[in-house]
Design a protein around this motif. Sequence first.
Motif, PDB file in Angstrom:
ATOM      1  N   PRO A 158       0.830  -1.207   0.000  1.00  0.00           N
ATOM      2  CA  PRO A 158       0.000   0.000   0.000  1.00  0.00           C
ATOM      3  C   PRO A 158       0.863   1.255   0.000  1.00  0.00           C
ATOM      4  N   GLU A 159       0.398   2.279  -0.722  1.00  0.00           N
ATOM      5  CA  GLU A 159       1.153   3.533  -0.753  1.00  0.00           C
ATOM      6  C   GLU A 159       1.194   4.187   0.617  1.00  0.00           C
ATOM      7  N   TRP A 160       0.073   4.202   1.307  1.00  0.00           N
ATOM      8  CA  TRP A 160      -0.016   4.901   2.591  1.00  0.00           C
ATOM      9  C   TRP A 160      -0.376   3.930   3.709  1.00  0.00           C
ATOM     10  N   SER A 161       0.232   4.114   4.850  1.00  0.00           N
ATOM     11  CA  SER A 161      -0.165   3.410   6.063  1.00  0.00           C
ATOM     12  C   SER A 161       0.102   4.341   7.248  1.00  0.00           C
ATOM     13  N   TRP A 162      -0.791   4.319   8.212  1.00  0.00           N
ATOM     14  CA  TRP A 162      -0.600   5.170   9.384  1.00  0.00           C
ATOM     15  C   TRP A 162      -1.288   4.544  10.596  1.00  0.00           C
ATOM     16  N   ASN A 163      -0.846   4.960  11.762  1.00  0.00           N
ATOM     17  CA  ASN A 163      -1.496   4.539  12.990  1.00  0.00           C
ATOM     18  C   ASN A 163      -1.411   5.648  14.020  1.00  0.00           C
ATOM     19  N   ILE A 164      -2.335   5.607  14.942  1.00  0.00           N
ATOM     20  CA  ILE A 164      -2.377   6.586  16.022  1.00  0.00           C
ATOM     21  C   ILE A 164      -2.910   5.882  17.264  1.00  0.00           C
ATOM     22  N   GLY A 165      -2.369   6.253  18.428  1.00  0.00           N
ATOM     23  CA  GLY A 165      -2.835   5.567  19.618  1.00  0.00           C
ATOM     24  C   GLY A 165      -2.275   6.158  20.895  1.00  0.00           C
ATOM     25  N   ALA A 166      -2.565   5.468  21.984  1.00  0.00           N
ATOM     26  CA  ALA A 166      -2.135   5.925  23.308  1.00  0.00           C
ATOM     27  C   ALA A 166      -1.892   4.716  24.197  1.00  0.00           C
ATOM     28  N   ALA A 167      -0.989   4.878  25.156  1.00  0.00           N
ATOM     29  CA  ALA A 167      -0.700   3.829  26.135  1.00  0.00           C
ATOM     30  C   ALA A 167      -0.543   4.482  27.505  1.00  0.00           C
ATOM     31  N   TYR A 168      -1.079   3.820  28.527  1.00  0.00           N
ATOM     32  CA  TYR A 168      -1.020   4.375  29.877  1.00  0.00           C
ATOM     33  C   TYR A 168      -0.598   3.288  30.856  1.00  0.00           C
ATOM     34  N   GLU A 169       0.214   3.693  31.820  1.00  0.00           N
ATOM     35  CA  GLU A 169       0.726   2.772  32.836  1.00  0.00           C
ATOM     36  C   GLU A 169       0.734   3.498  34.175  1.00  0.00           C
ATOM     37  N   THR A 170       0.232   2.827  35.218  1.00  0.00           N
ATOM     38  CA  THR A 170       0.208   3.446  36.541  1.00  0.00           C
ATOM     39  C   THR A 170       0.317   2.372  37.623  1.00  0.00           C
ATOM     40  N   PRO A 171       0.975   2.674  38.733  1.00  0.00           N
ATOM     41  CA  PRO A 171       1.043   1.701  39.842  1.00  0.00           C
ATOM     42  C   PRO A 171      -0.234   1.763  40.680  1.00  0.00           C
ATOM     43  N   PHE A 172      -0.549   0.654  41.359  1.00  0.00           N
ATOM     44  CA  PHE A 172      -1.653   0.662  42.319  1.00  0.00           C
ATOM     45  C   PHE A 172      -1.399  -0.419  43.357  1.00  0.00           C
ATOM     46  N   THR A 173      -2.069  -0.294  44.471  1.00  0.00           N
ATOM     47  CA  THR A 173      -1.902  -1.228  45.581  1.00  0.00           C
ATOM     48  C   THR A 173      -3.232  -1.889  45.897  1.00  0.00           C
ATOM     49  N   ALA A 174      -3.192  -3.211  46.045  1.00  0.00           N
ATOM     50  CA  ALA A 174      -4.405  -3.960  46.384  1.00  0.00           C
ATOM     51  C   ALA A 174      -4.016  -5.170  47.217  1.00  0.00           C
ATOM     52  N   PHE A 175      -4.818  -5.440  48.246  1.00  0.00           N
ATOM     53  CA  PHE A 175      -4.588  -6.599  49.123  1.00  0.00           C
ATOM     54  C   PHE A 175      -3.177  -6.605  49.706  1.00  0.00           C
ATOM     55  N   GLY A 176      -2.674  -5.397  49.985  1.00  0.00           N
ATOM     56  CA  GLY A 176      -1.373  -5.269  50.600  1.00  0.00           C
ATOM     57  C   GLY A 176      -0.204  -5.483  49.654  1.00  0.00           C
ATOM     58  N   SER A 177      -0.442  -5.575  48.350  1.00  0.00           N
ATOM     59  CA  SER A 177       0.625  -5.788  47.377  1.00  0.00           C
ATOM     60  C   SER A 177       0.602  -4.690  46.323  1.00  0.00           C
ATOM     61  N   ASP A 178       1.763  -4.433  45.753  1.00  0.00           N
ATOM     62  CA  ASP A 178       1.882  -3.415  44.715  1.00  0.00           C
ATOM     63  C   ASP A 178       1.817  -4.058  43.335  1.00  0.00           C
ATOM     64  N   PHE A 179       1.104  -3.392  42.425  1.00  0.00           N
ATOM     65  CA  PHE A 179       0.947  -3.873  41.055  1.00  0.00           C
ATOM     66  C   PHE A 179       1.110  -2.702  40.091  1.00  0.00           C
ATOM     67  N   LYS A 180       1.088  -3.020  38.801  1.00  0.00           N
ATOM     68  CA  LYS A 180       1.023  -2.020  37.742  1.00  0.00           C
ATOM     69  C   LYS A 180      -0.159  -2.337  36.841  1.00  0.00           C
ATOM     70  N   VAL A 181      -0.825  -1.286  36.379  1.00  0.00           N
ATOM     71  CA  VAL A 181      -1.940  -1.428  35.443  1.00  0.00           C
ATOM     72  C   VAL A 181      -1.526  -0.833  34.105  1.00  0.00           C
ATOM     73  N   TYR A 182      -1.863  -1.538  33.015  1.00  0.00           N
ATOM     74  CA  TYR A 182      -1.509  -1.091  31.673  1.00  0.00           C
ATOM     75  C   TYR A 182      -2.781  -0.968  30.837  1.00  0.00           C
TER      76      TYR A 182
END
Length: 204
Positions: A118-142
Amino acid sequence: PNNAVPIDEETSDAFELGVKSRFADNRIQVNAAAFQMTYDGFQANNFVLLNGGTISNLTNAGQVRSTGFEVDILANPVDGLDLFANVAYADAKVRRFNPNPLTNAPDARNGTKLPLAPEWSWNIGAAYETPFTAFGSDFKVYARTAYNKVSSQFSDLGEGGPIEGYGLWNASVGYSDVDDNWRLTFMMRNITDESYVLLNTTAG
């Protein structure tokens, strides 16, 4: 039997000129490049008619060239959030076609477009990452989402088997431990249920 011989090697010359830049305290990154690739002895499948039947015939199709540019943009407006976009253009065409007289290969005239390019191709988007704590443990959400678009193209040499342009929207969410030793991700593909064609051939 008339074509049971090895085909010659495919070689290429490629040139690229570009720039990579960062600014706004490294929160914005822009990469751009222009390129040209020339292939000699281009190896390609032709769908040809032989003894009344359609077969797939691998041949040295000749010389082809792809010329174009690509631009990538990545922005990090706040910690954890990435916004990205990409656009690419490629003018990929036959420069010199070598027809195969033994199989009556279709005429990929000089100047015709290459298949699946193809002559043209494009993409656009977003990504988010943040830490959180649950049940006394630390995690990351993506979380990530992106929309990818390609323009119309062809399935075969000689500009056969047209394929309409299409766009796909994908997304995913997941979480992991803080060191990212494991990750559980839920993915959603083709969210808008877009119907699209990957290959278009005619054989009876």
